[in-house]
Design an enzyme around this catalytic site. Structure first.
Site, mmCIF file in Angstrom:
data_model
loop_
_atom_site.group_PDB
_atom_site.id
_atom_site.type_symbol
_atom_site.label_atom_id
_atom_site.label_comp_id
_atom_site.label_asym_id
_atom_site.label_seq_id
_atom_site.Cartn_x
_atom_site.Cartn_y
_atom_site.Cartn_z
ATOM 1 N N CYS A 37 0.816 -1.213 0.000
ATOM 2 C CA CYS A 37 0.000 0.000 0.000
ATOM 3 C C CYS A 37 0.852 1.266 0.000
ATOM 4 C CB CYS A 37 -0.928 0.014 1.218
ATOM 5 S SG CYS A 37 -0.051 0.125 2.798
ATOM 6 N N HIS B 139 2.604 -15.254 16.915
ATOM 7 C CA HIS B 139 3.863 -15.147 16.168
ATOM 8 C C HIS B 139 4.888 -14.258 16.878
ATOM 9 C CE1 HIS B 139 2.489 -17.399 12.779
ATOM 10 N NE2 HIS B 139 1.562 -16.524 12.420
#
Length: 643
Positions: free
Chosen positions: A310, A362
């Site tokens: 983006c 994570h």
């Protein structure tokens, strides 16, 4: 609170410490400038004082008025009282309210001082006024359950923690061109599914808080905590001297964060996020503060150096970061899970679901990655073990997210009191995060306390893993090992990215909502058997919104004591269309049991050369279509109903 009707009387202007907080406007140079977003009222701004001279009485289900900000105007909005609680600190009362005509994710906690009686100018959300009769019925249900809480099996024993502040975390690009997988719509889609399935009334709401620095540093390094947790201390303190103003982004990583492989595939196709729900889309939120926090200056962690598709900077290549909001959302996410877990251990709840983001499994002890900043489950487990050592001595963590929880494994890899079991897509080490091989069993005193059910497709007959493969893993491996470990509490890192409907890059498996319901029932039955039902599910992954929402609803329904319709599974009989796992699963299971036999007492039949890990024949459905996920074809209600 039984049938007690709460009231709050104010005859003088509200004091500064009980007022709405300032609604910070974005500067012209900010990425938030110029956006239109309705938000909850602001606090702690003396300029926004409003004199309330009348006594306000309310009970659950009643309509009240609470301020929201729409664009640059403060508007008194209609709200319904959902829950009234007393906090531990000085018995302060808090009220959880649902804003009429707004989706459930906009609900928020307020103080009694912020509640007033509805007026003729009371404002409703896009869907308008909601059914008085339905909300009155909800109030009657609530108080009847409060009276019945001494029964052997009260209905409202499952906690739900959500907090509007966790929706602030989003990419500064506001997804104008790129749809990021880990987005605020994940929470909203799940709450919409709970609403559609009439589940919301069966939860007891838990008030979230920010995690403390001390709680984080039980599992994270000081350097990592400092990157996302501003230290507001005197200049003479050691912490302040060690915490200078964060440097601007550089082109190199810090010495304390080990660079890790990342996947360029972790970008969701926009069409996968298309989901039709009962509620219209909510505009993005203003940068503001709510009940328990003040807006801090923007911070820039050292790892914010990777340019995403983006155009904005991200962490570890795929993790979005908003300088004003992401750190706050991460702190609330971790703190919310601790609060829910505490209430379960203390016996105020039997089990619960932490509807939180950003996720956590994570996150390593020294770094963020994979959309995760703090390892929520690890922080909560460490807190529980230290806070309640006489009640909880051993904890089982089950991680059914499609991706291996590398951070959780690493943090507890040498801990004999925490058993970590992960079932995940491995593909012989080629799937993100490229860890979680079956031979990774722990080290030192933690040897044998790490079980990786690493799934790889068969080269001869490649098939995606689905309901049968996951249920077989629980039946043959996870449940037997868990019984031997005999935990005092169970945490589930509940990711739903193995749900059918996810792309190959983010998922590729075909577990149905019914399949998630089955494995949740198996874990819930285990919790009742070994640890007095102490079980908490916490949201990890799941990015295609409709599969995520349907899977989470089917899963969490198994925690409820109430009959919630078709989502409720009462028996394993005729629950699967096949009881034979595919060849890839059989090969993966065989590899796991051959390794784990050195640490656990597993049945001899599992090691026979031709054993295929079939499930009991009675579990096979005569008419297999009965187990398929229901289409989301709920009729649109003419009048929006209550919870």
């Amino acid at each position: 609170m039984g049938d007690k009707v709460s009231s709050y009387s104010v005859s003088q202007p509200l004091q500064e410490d009980s007022l709405p907080s300032p609604c910070t406007e974005a500067s012209p140079n900010s990425p938030d400038h110029g956006t239109k977003r309705p938000v909850r009222q602001c606090r702690e701004n003396p300029d926004l004082q409003r004199k309330k001279s009348k006594t306000v009485s309310y009970r659950v289900g009643n309509q009240v008025e609470v301020d929201r900000w729409e664009e640059d105007q403060r508007i008194g909005c209609a709200a319904r009282v959902v829950e009234i609680i007393q906090t531990d600190q000085q018995s302060t009362e808090l009220v959880f309210v649902h804003f009429e005509g707004w989706p459930p994710d906009q609900a928020d906690w307020v103080k009694p001082q912020e509640i007033s009686s509805p007026s003729t100018k009371t404002h409703y959300g896009p869907l308008g006024k909601e059914s008085d009769e339905s909300w009155e019925e909800y109030g009657d249900f609530y108080y009847q359950q409060s009276k019945d809480k001494q029964n052997a099996n009260p209905v409202r024993q499952t906690g739900l923690v959500q907090d509007l502040r966790m929706s602030f975390h989003a990419c500064p690009c506001h997804e104008r061109e790129t749809v990021h997988p880990e987005q605020p719509g994940r929470i909203r889609s799940i709450l919409d599914a709970f609403y559609t399935n009439r589940m919301l009334r069966y939860f007891r709401r838990v008030h979230a808080r920010e995690v403390t620095k001390e709680e984080l540093m039980r599992v994270h390094t000081f350097a990592h905590v400092r990157n996302y947790y501003p230290y507001h201390t005197k200049a003479t303190s050691i912490e302040a001297l060690l915490n200078p103003t964060p440097p601007p982004p550089t082109t190199t990583t810090t010495a304390n964060v080990t660079p890790r492989p990342t996947s360029h595939l972790l970008h969701l196709v926009p069409s996968e996020n298309t989901v039709n729900t009962l509620f219209p889309p909510s505009p993005p939120l203003l940068p503001l503060t709510t009940n328990n926090t003040t807006l801090t200056s923007p911070n820039t962690p050292p790892g914010l150096i990777h340019q995403m598709t983006c155009g904005e900077l991200g962490i570890a290549g795929d993790t979005t970061f908003h300088p004003h909001h992401s750190s706050l959302s991460a702190r609330v996410s971790a703190g919310a899970l601790i609060e829910l877990s505490n209430q379960i251990v203390e016996g105020r709840l039997r089990n619960g679901f932490a509807l939180i983001r950003p996720p956590g499994h994570h996150a390593e002890d020294d770094g963020a990655m994979g959309y995760c900043f703090f390892n929520n489950v690890a922080v909560a487990v460490a807190s529980i073990l230290e806070t309640y050592p006489k009640v909880v001595k051993k904890v089982l963590i089950i991680d059914w997210d499609l991706h291996h929880g590398n951070g959780t494994q690493s943090i507890f890899y040498d801990n004999p009191n925490v058993l970590y079991i992960s079932i995940h897509r491995w593909d012989n080490g080629s799937f993100y995060p490229f860890s979680g091989g079956p031979e990774e069993c722990g080290v030192g005193p933690g040897l044998g306390r790490n079980v990786n059910i690493a799934l790889s497709a068969s080269e001869e007959k490649p098939r995606p893993m689905g309901d049968t493969e996951f249920v077989a893993a629980f039946h043959h491996i996870i449940i037997p090992i868990a019984r031997q470990f005999d935990p005092d509490m169970i945490f589930v890192s509940a990711g739903y990215d193995a749900a059918e409907g996810h792309s190959e890059q983010l998922g590729g498996y075909s577990v149905t909502p019914h399949g998630f319901g089955l494995i949740t029932k198996m874990v819930n039955d285990l919790a009742k058997e070994v640890c007095q039902g102490r079980l908490v599910l916490t949201l990890e992954g799941g990015y295609a919104l409709e599969p995520l929402a349907n899977s989470a609803a089917a899963s969490v329904a198994q925690l409820l004591e109430a009959d919630t319709g078709q989502n409720r599974i009462l028996s394993y009989t005729e629950s699967l269309h096949t009881t034979k796992p595919n060849l890839g699963a059989q090969q993966s299971f065989r590899q796991v049991v051959n390794i784990q036999k050195d640490y656990w007492d597993l049945p001899d039949y599992l090691f026979k050369p031709n054993y295929r890990f079939h499930l009991p024949s009675l579990w096979r459905a005569t008419h297999s279509i009965t187990h398929r996920p229901r289409r989301n074809r709920q009729p649109k209600l003419e009048v929006l109903e209550s919870y």
